[in-house]
Write an enzyme that holds these catalytic residues in place. Structure first.
Site, PDB file in Angstrom:
ATOM      1  N   SER A 187      77.342  28.088 105.403  1.00 40.54           N
ATOM      2  CA  SER A 187      75.966  29.388 106.222  1.00 40.54           C
ATOM      3  C   SER A 187      77.328  30.376 106.913  1.00 40.54           C
ATOM      4  CB  SER A 187      74.841  29.280 106.783  1.00 40.54           C
ATOM      5  OG  SER A 187      74.599  30.059 107.789  1.00 40.54           O
TER       6      SER A 187
ATOM      7  N   TYR B  25      70.425  24.089 113.209  1.00 35.76           N
ATOM      8  CA  TYR B  25      70.873  24.176 111.629  1.00 35.76           C
ATOM      9  C   TYR B  25      72.224  24.715 111.660  1.00 35.76           C
ATOM     10  CZ  TYR B  25      70.997  28.029 107.775  1.00 35.76           C
ATOM     11  OH  TYR B  25      71.362  28.278 107.173  1.00 35.76           O
TER      12      TYR B  25
END
Ligand code: NAD
Length: 260
Positions: A142, A155
């Site tokens: 990401s 995350y």
């Protein structure tokens, strides 16, 4: 291009993972799809891939928090198709909360699914790849593997971890014809993003429209969501022989987000 190859894609019943499954099947690869969802819908997806692309598609219900189920998934793929040539670690979840209130079980779950599952899949699939002298490991990281945002401690930590794992595996596998790379999407409009809009709105005390405009796309200079097809197209390229020298790369597909 990938005829007679097998691609295992974790978290592929939805979003980016499903787009990978379609893109790899289109190139002629047999695919193993994985993830949660309504069994009838998943079976429809599986059959749809076989019918549309003329390949074999297998569904594994392995839970990416369970190491034994992950090992079984890789073993099943090898037994059914003879090899796992492309491994795409993609399963992922999100949870948004200030760190002081971040539920401990959510931290553990995100680290397990978004990071540790990739260790288990790679551990199981790499020996076969090395012995055949060909393999492609593609990790969905990401933009949050490169930069942070508030309220996403687990995350961001997991995605930075995935970047480190990718580089380490690339070094270990470099002389075996096996590459390992990470794709770093910015905001892609998928159920994962859609679901966090109300939570972000609550955490920041703003409207859902304001979250989309001022939080999500604020970071993305193109002001456009990335598409799942754009992400999948890069994965297909990374699996090609043309990409044999690309390894250990952490590659943004983020509309310029991490250039800022
Ligand atoms: P999604 O919610 O549409 O899909 C997630 C997939 O993971 C689903 O198939 C789900 O069933 C599966 N999954 C969840 N928990 C699982 C478990 N325990 N075991 C097995 N499968 C499980 O999300 P998405 O947006 O397509 O995200 C896919 C990946 O892309 C994730 O790793 C995510 O972090 C990453 N990513 C997404 C974006 C984005 O903007 N959507 C941006 C950057 C990175």
């Amino acid at each position: 291009m990938l005829k007679d190859k097998t691609a295992v894609i974790t978290g592929s019943t939805s979003g980016i993972g499903l787009a990978y499954a379609h893109a790899f099947a289109k190139e002629g690869a047999n695919v193993v799809i994985n993830g949660f969802g309504d069994p009838a819908e998943i079976e429809k997806t599986r059959q749809g891939i076989e019918t549309e692309f003329g390949v074999k598609a297998l569904y594994s219900p392995a839970d990416m928090t369970k190491p034994a189920e992950i090992a079984d998934m890789v073993a099943l793929a090898e037994k059914t198709f003879g090899s796992v040539d492309v491994l795409i670690n993609n399963a992922g979840i999100q949870f948004v909360s200030p760190i002081e209130e971040f539920p401990i079980e959510k931290w553990d779950q995100i680290i397990a699914i978004n990071l540790t599952s990739a260790f288990h899949t790679i551990r199981a699939a790499l020996p076969g790849m090395k012995s055949r002298k060909w393999g492609r490991i593609i990790n969905t990281a990401s933009a949050h593997a490169l930069v942070a945002s508030p309220f996403k401690s687990a995350y961001v930590s997991a995605k930075h971890g995935i970047a480190g794992l990718t580089k380490t595996v690339a070094l270990e596998a470099a002389t075996f014809g096996v590459t390992a790379n990470a794709i770093c999407p910015g905001y892609v409009w998928t159920p994962l993003v859609e679901k966090q809009v109300p939570d972000q709105a609550k955490a920041r005390g703003i409207s859902e429209e304001a979250v989309k405009r001022d939080v999500l796309l604020a970071a993305q200079p193109t002001k456009e969501f990335v598409t799942v097809e754009q992400v999948a197209a890069l994965a297909v390229f990374l699996a090609s022989d043309a990409a044999a020298s690309i390894t250990g790369a952490i590659i943004p597909v983020d509309g310029g987000w991490t250039a800022a």
